[in-house]
Design a protein around this motif. Structure first.
Motif, PDB file in Angstrom:
ATOM      1  N   MET A 162       6.612 -12.504   9.586  1.00 50.35           N
ATOM      2  CA  MET A 162       5.495 -11.572   9.793  1.00 50.35           C
ATOM      3  C   MET A 162       5.543 -10.455   8.762  1.00 50.35           C
ATOM      4  SD  MET A 162       4.552 -11.058  13.731  1.00 50.35           S
ATOM      5  CE  MET A 162       6.044 -10.244  14.224  1.00 50.35           C
ATOM      6  N   GLU A 163       6.749  -9.897   8.604  1.00 51.76           N
ATOM      7  CA  GLU A 163       6.889  -8.811   7.642  1.00 51.76           C
ATOM      8  C   GLU A 163       6.668  -9.316   6.216  1.00 51.76           C
ATOM      9  OE1 GLU A 163      10.476  -6.561   8.167  1.00 51.76           O
ATOM     10  OE2 GLU A 163       9.956  -6.049  10.231  1.00 51.76           O
ATOM     11  N   GLU A 164       7.186 -10.524   5.968  1.00 53.27           N
ATOM     12  CA  GLU A 164       7.011 -11.094   4.632  1.00 53.27           C
ATOM     13  C   GLU A 164       5.536 -11.307   4.325  1.00 53.27           C
ATOM     14  OE1 GLU A 164       9.548 -14.540   4.711  1.00 53.27           O
ATOM     15  OE2 GLU A 164      11.289 -13.222   4.962  1.00 53.27           O
ATOM     16  N   ALA A 165       4.790 -11.783   5.353  1.00 50.28           N
ATOM     17  CA  ALA A 165       3.359 -12.011   5.175  1.00 50.28           C
ATOM     18  C   ALA A 165       2.654 -10.704   4.848  1.00 50.28           C
ATOM     19  CB  ALA A 165       2.756 -12.626   6.442  1.00 50.28           C
ATOM     20  N   ALA A 166       3.012  -9.633   5.591  1.00 50.89           N
ATOM     21  CA  ALA A 166       2.405  -8.332   5.345  1.00 50.89           C
ATOM     22  C   ALA A 166       2.683  -7.877   3.918  1.00 50.89           C
ATOM     23  CB  ALA A 166       2.941  -7.314   6.351  1.00 50.89           C
ATOM     24  N   GLN A 167       3.934  -8.146   3.493  1.00 51.53           N
ATOM     25  CA  GLN A 167       4.328  -7.743   2.144  1.00 51.53           C
ATOM     26  C   GLN A 167       3.511  -8.505   1.094  1.00 51.53           C
ATOM     27  OE1 GLN A 167       8.535  -8.144   1.701  1.00 51.53           O
ATOM     28  NE2 GLN A 167       8.668  -6.270   0.491  1.00 51.53           N
ATOM     29  N   ASP A 168       3.367  -9.829   1.342  1.00 57.60           N
ATOM     30  CA  ASP A 168       2.609 -10.656   0.406  1.00 57.60           C
ATOM     31  C   ASP A 168       1.164 -10.196   0.315  1.00 57.60           C
ATOM     32  OD1 ASP A 168       4.826 -12.072  -0.050  1.00 57.60           O
ATOM     33  OD2 ASP A 168       4.294 -13.780   1.232  1.00 57.60           O
ATOM     34  N   LEU A 169       0.645  -9.679   1.450  1.00 57.34           N
ATOM     35  CA  LEU A 169      -0.742  -9.242   1.466  1.00 57.34           C
ATOM     36  C   LEU A 169      -0.892  -7.835   0.902  1.00 57.34           C
ATOM     37  CD1 LEU A 169      -1.702 -10.739   4.918  1.00 57.34           C
ATOM     38  CD2 LEU A 169      -2.559 -11.488   2.690  1.00 57.34           C
ATOM     39  N   GLY A 170       0.234  -7.297   0.395  1.00 59.52           N
ATOM     40  CA  GLY A 170       0.152  -6.054  -0.339  1.00 59.52           C
ATOM     41  C   GLY A 170       0.408  -4.793   0.455  1.00 59.52           C
ATOM     42  N   ALA A 171       1.005  -4.923   1.667  1.00 59.26           N
ATOM     43  CA  ALA A 171       1.292  -3.723   2.454  1.00 59.26           C
ATOM     44  C   ALA A 171       2.520  -3.013   1.897  1.00 59.26           C
ATOM     45  CB  ALA A 171       1.520  -4.098   3.917  1.00 59.26           C
ATOM     46  N   ARG A 172       2.480  -1.673   1.943  1.00 61.84           N
ATOM     47  CA  ARG A 172       3.649  -0.911   1.501  1.00 61.84           C
ATOM     48  C   ARG A 172       4.662  -0.828   2.643  1.00 61.84           C
ATOM     49  NH1 ARG A 172       2.037   3.934   1.458  1.00 61.84           N
ATOM     50  NH2 ARG A 172      -0.150   3.526   1.872  1.00 61.84           N
ATOM     51  N   GLY A 173       5.873  -0.319   2.348  1.00 63.53           N
ATOM     52  CA  GLY A 173       6.951  -0.253   3.343  1.00 63.53           C
ATOM     53  C   GLY A 173       6.525   0.431   4.625  1.00 63.53           C
ATOM     54  N   GLN A 191       3.518   1.010   5.704  1.00 68.30           N
ATOM     55  CA  GLN A 191       2.436   0.267   6.366  1.00 68.30           C
ATOM     56  C   GLN A 191       2.991  -0.905   7.152  1.00 68.30           C
ATOM     57  OE1 GLN A 191      -0.048  -0.554   2.951  1.00 68.30           O
ATOM     58  NE2 GLN A 191      -1.725   0.654   3.838  1.00 68.30           N
ATOM     59  N   ILE A 192       3.955  -1.599   6.539  1.00 70.01           N
ATOM     60  CA  ILE A 192       4.575  -2.737   7.232  1.00 70.01           C
ATOM     61  C   ILE A 192       5.169  -2.251   8.547  1.00 70.01           C
ATOM     62  CG2 ILE A 192       6.385  -4.497   7.149  1.00 70.01           C
ATOM     63  CD1 ILE A 192       6.094  -4.577   4.164  1.00 70.01           C
ATOM     64  N   PHE A 193       5.858  -1.114   8.488  1.00 69.31           N
ATOM     65  CA  PHE A 193       6.496  -0.631   9.705  1.00 69.31           C
ATOM     66  C   PHE A 193       5.465  -0.304  10.781  1.00 69.31           C
ATOM     67  CE2 PHE A 193       7.883   2.861  12.444  1.00 69.31           C
ATOM     68  CZ  PHE A 193       8.924   2.218  13.076  1.00 69.31           C
ATOM     69  N   TRP A 194       4.468   0.535  10.434  1.00 69.00           N
ATOM     70  CA  TRP A 194       3.538   1.017  11.462  1.00 69.00           C
ATOM     71  C   TRP A 194       2.580  -0.054  11.952  1.00 69.00           C
ATOM     72  CZ3 TRP A 194       4.886   4.930  14.117  1.00 69.00           C
ATOM     73  CH2 TRP A 194       5.626   5.970  13.529  1.00 69.00           C
ATOM     74  N   VAL A 238       3.018  -3.616  11.567  1.00 69.44           N
ATOM     75  CA  VAL A 238       3.580  -4.908  11.969  1.00 69.44           C
ATOM     76  C   VAL A 238       4.810  -4.727  12.855  1.00 69.44           C
ATOM     77  CG1 VAL A 238       4.532  -7.095  11.176  1.00 69.44           C
ATOM     78  CG2 VAL A 238       2.725  -5.978   9.863  1.00 69.44           C
ATOM     79  N   THR A 239       5.825  -4.021  12.355  1.00 65.76           N
ATOM     80  CA  THR A 239       7.078  -3.927  13.094  1.00 65.76           C
ATOM     81  C   THR A 239       6.906  -3.104  14.365  1.00 65.76           C
ATOM     82  OG1 THR A 239       8.074  -3.819  10.902  1.00 65.76           O
ATOM     83  CG2 THR A 239       9.546  -3.578  12.775  1.00 65.76           C
ATOM     84  N   PHE A 240       6.390  -1.877  14.217  1.00 66.78           N
ATOM     85  CA  PHE A 240       6.307  -0.957  15.341  1.00 66.78           C
ATOM     86  C   PHE A 240       5.612  -1.534  16.585  1.00 66.78           C
ATOM     87  CE2 PHE A 240       4.084   2.548  17.538  1.00 66.78           C
ATOM     88  CZ  PHE A 240       5.182   3.274  17.960  1.00 66.78           C
ATOM     89  N   PRO A 241       4.408  -2.113  16.457  1.00 62.49           N
ATOM     90  CA  PRO A 241       3.756  -2.622  17.669  1.00 62.49           C
ATOM     91  C   PRO A 241       4.590  -3.692  18.370  1.00 62.49           C
ATOM     92  CG  PRO A 241       2.224  -2.590  15.830  1.00 62.49           C
ATOM     93  CD  PRO A 241       3.571  -2.313  15.257  1.00 62.49           C
ATOM     94  N   ASN A 242       5.416  -4.392  17.588  1.00 59.48           N
ATOM     95  CA  ASN A 242       6.199  -5.476  18.182  1.00 59.48           C
ATOM     96  C   ASN A 242       7.484  -5.026  18.849  1.00 59.48           C
ATOM     97  OD1 ASN A 242       4.892  -8.146  17.760  1.00 59.48           O
ATOM     98  ND2 ASN A 242       4.775  -7.346  15.669  1.00 59.48           N
ATOM     99  N   ILE A 243       7.922  -3.794  18.562  1.00 62.44           N
ATOM    100  CA  ILE A 243       9.179  -3.368  19.207  1.00 62.44           C
ATOM    101  C   ILE A 243       8.934  -2.255  20.237  1.00 62.44           C
ATOM    102  CG2 ILE A 243      10.755  -4.073  17.342  1.00 62.44           C
ATOM    103  CD1 ILE A 243      10.764  -1.082  16.471  1.00 62.44           C
ATOM    104  N   ILE A 244       7.663  -2.044  20.608  1.00 62.96           N
ATOM    105  CA  ILE A 244       7.367  -0.990  21.588  1.00 62.96           C
ATOM    106  C   ILE A 244       8.171  -1.134  22.899  1.00 62.96           C
ATOM    107  CG2 ILE A 244       5.525  -0.057  23.089  1.00 62.96           C
ATOM    108  CD1 ILE A 244       3.699  -0.114  20.680  1.00 62.96           C
ATOM    109  N   PRO A 245       8.284  -2.360  23.455  1.00 60.58           N
ATOM    110  CA  PRO A 245       9.082  -2.464  24.690  1.00 60.58           C
ATOM    111  C   PRO A 245      10.517  -1.969  24.488  1.00 60.58           C
ATOM    112  CG  PRO A 245       7.934  -4.526  24.261  1.00 60.58           C
ATOM    113  CD  PRO A 245       7.689  -3.654  23.082  1.00 60.58           C
ATOM    114  N   GLY A 246      11.120  -2.330  23.348  1.00 63.53           N
ATOM    115  CA  GLY A 246      12.487  -1.893  23.059  1.00 63.53           C
ATOM    116  C   GLY A 246      12.561  -0.391  22.903  1.00 63.53           C
ATOM    117  N   LEU A 247      11.564   0.194  22.244  1.00 63.44           N
ATOM    118  CA  LEU A 247      11.550   1.643  22.054  1.00 63.44           C
ATOM    119  C   LEU A 247      11.451   2.356  23.396  1.00 63.44           C
ATOM    120  CD1 LEU A 247       9.112   1.834  19.011  1.00 63.44           C
ATOM    121  CD2 LEU A 247      11.543   2.401  18.981  1.00 63.44           C
ATOM    122  N   MET A 248      10.583   1.832  24.278  1.00 67.25           N
ATOM    123  CA  MET A 248      10.414   2.473  25.573  1.00 67.25           C
ATOM    124  C   MET A 248      11.684   2.339  26.419  1.00 67.25           C
ATOM    125  SD  MET A 248       6.469   1.528  26.339  1.00 67.25           S
ATOM    126  CE  MET A 248       6.643   1.515  28.102  1.00 67.25           C
TER     127      MET A 248
END
Lengths: 279, 263
Positions: free
Chosen positions: B159-170, B172-175, B177-187
């Motif tokens: 997922m992160e690699e795809a975001a990177q390939d599509l031109g997202a910056r570091g 942007q990738i976090f906010w 792609v990564t962030f929405p997927n780890i919300i349960p862990g964060l909470m």
């Protein structure tokens, strides 16, 4: 060093400043000199560590180890049947049992110590009942004695011993026992000669799991043991606050950490062996 | 393991469970006794009402919550930095780094508390609210880190690699792609850090200085004076708070695993 991204370095920096540096300060202080005026002098000395072996402190050290070892052994005697019961029950019963075992430990630690005080105190429930029943004339003194410390330690550490034994028992292949039974061993022979030797590692790991933190215990001897039953942790704290001898207090902290690290190292080695055996 | 019928084992088990609950049930009962030294004195809610009417309960409660919220938020932020950064490292971490991350968990609390106290004194920070927040955040960050690493490991790296390939910056990738997927862990991590902070006694004891009182510190200072009806009432309220915190943690996915691990 370049392979870690910047965000990771932020985390490392946080850990270094708020955990490693304070700990290193204590270790550094432990090899410095304390002047007669009570200030700290920056000269290297091992005097503070040598003082830890003075009979006065060696006695406290011996007592800490002895009391922690006895409490660990008692936890083991009580905890083994508990783990055994949990391991042989299945499904929902097992889940309920595990949750029941842990519920009391979700309350605040200081509250659990207070609960012990109000149970064992001279006006507590236990003495009240025994007096009422006419079994005793005078309240039994449990608080502020070594017995009080034992009760406190066993009460607060028991589940942490049950869990490793439980998982060792759970992983034990039932065919071992069936084989023993088929070969004509009775129940007690099966238990002593097949079950127990096979969970020995789980027992050792679990025992270290409670023995190590017990060695560093401060609150339980402080609140349940009174003035006479002091652990190494209490001597260390009083060096900092009462005696104002920071370098010596730091040396006790250093020694305590060393013991913990050695015990931890042993535990990981045992754990590897367990994993090796079970794999 | 195959069941072996031995009633003695079951008897010991239920006796131990009973003994574990006895001190707490005794505390709850005493909170409602008119005279805590006399079981026959009858039950009433007078002490609870008195407690709720007094500042001695509300001030420490508010302090504990404020410290818990700030410490948990800080711990989650720091742990996210660490977990997101280190999850990108493919090789296993060298033992020195592993030990550094584990150190706050491994060190006995009394040594952690003392060394933080000496550290704060030496850098001449005034002890109080912020030193306690920092101290709590520093030991809970490592716990939260391990929760987040586990959560991040389950993420598909593609997922992160795809975001990177599509031109997202570091960032942007976090906010995105990564962030929405780890919300349960964060909470879950936040709740765990809050619980650790709310329950902590020893580290607050060393780093709070003279003026600050959290609920566990309040219980301790009341215990020093002696057992009082107010203390029993406060204990009852604390038991209720702790249980509701844990039930909240338990209702989260994987929550039970974390509770067991952290205790």
């Amino acid at each position: 060093m370049k392979r870690y991204p910047g965000t990771a370095w932020f985390f490392f920096g946080w850990l270094v400043i708020l955990t490693l540096l304070p700990f290193a300060l204590i270790l550094g202080m432990s090899v410095m000199e304390r002047t007669i005026q009570g200030t700290i002098h920056f000269t290297f000395t091992l005097e503070n560590y040598l003082r830890c072996f003075h009979w006065l402190y060696a006695k406290v050290f011996g007592k800490t180890v002895l009391v922690a070892a006895t409490a660990t052994f008692s936890c083991l005697l009580i905890g083994f049947p508990v783990a055994y019961h949990l391991a042989r029950s299945t499904g929902a019963r097992r889940q309920v049992g595990l949750v029941l075992l842990f519920i009391p430990f979700w309350t605040n630690f200081i509250l659990r110590v207070h609960a012990m005080v109000s149970l064992f105190g001279n006006h507590g429930l236990l003495n009240h009942m025994l007096l009422e029943l006419g079994l005793i004339e005078e309240p039994i003194q449990i608080l502020y004695t070594r017995t009080g410390v034992y009760f406190g330690l066993i009460y607060n550490y028991l589940p942490f011993l049950v869990i490793p034994i439980f998982s060792a028992l759970e992983k034990l292949d039932p065919s071992f026992r069936e084989a023993a039974m088929d070969l004509g061993a009775n129940r007690s022979q099966t238990f002593w000669r097949v079950t127990l030797p096979n969970v020995r590692e789980g027992v050792v790991v679990g025992s270290l799991f409670v023995f190590i933190p017990m060695l560093g215990e401060y609150v339980i001897p402080d609140l349940l043991g009174g003035a006479k039953e002091v652990f190494l942790g209490n001597v260390m704290v009083s060096q900092f606050f009462t005696m104002q001898d920071w370098p010596f207090g730091a040396a006790i902290a250093g020694l305590l950490s060393l013991i913990l690290l050695v015990a931890l190292f042993m535990q990981t080695r045992w754990q590897r062996r367990v994993q090796g055996v079970l794999a | 393991m195959k069941p072996v019928r031995n009633p003695l084992v079951a008897i010991v088990f239920w006796m131990v469970i009973g003994l574990l609950y006895l001190p707490l049930l005794n505390l709850i009962m005493q909170a409602f006794l008119v005279d805590p030294r006399n079981i026959g004195s009858g039950f009433s809610t007078i002490w609870l009402r008195k407690l709720f009417a007094s500042d001695a309960f509300w001030r420490p409660l508010v302090t504990s919550i404020e410290i818990g919220v700030l410490a948990a938020t800080t711990a989650v932020a720091v742990a996210t930095f660490g977990a997101v950064g280190l999850s990108r490292v493919r090789s296993t971490l060298p033992p020195a780094v592993q030990t550094l991350i584990l150190l706050p968990i491994l060190l006995p609390e009394v040594i952690t508390g003392l060394s933080l106290l000496i550290f704060f004194l030496l850098i001449r920070v005034e002890l109080g609210f912020f030193t306690v927040v920092l101290a709590h955040a520093s030991f809970s960050a490592s716990f939260v880190y391990f929760i987040l690493v586990e959560q991040l490991r389950k993420l598909d790296p593609q997922m992160e690699e795809a975001a990177q390939d599509l031109g997202a910056r570091g960032s942007q990738i976090f906010w995105k792609v990564t962030f929405p997927n780890i919300i349960p862990g964060l909470m879950g991590g936040w709740l765990l850090a809050f619980t650790l902070s709310f329950d902590d006694f020893l580290i607050s004891f060393f780093t709070s200085g003279a003026g600050l009182t959290t609920l566990p510190l309040k219980i301790y200072s009341m215990m020093r004076i002696g057992i009082s009806p107010e203390l029993n009432a406060l204990s009852f309220v604390m038991i209720c708070i702790s249980f509701s915190l844990v039930i909240t943690l338990l209702s989260k996915e994987q929550g039970r695993e974390w509770v067991l691990k952290s205790s």
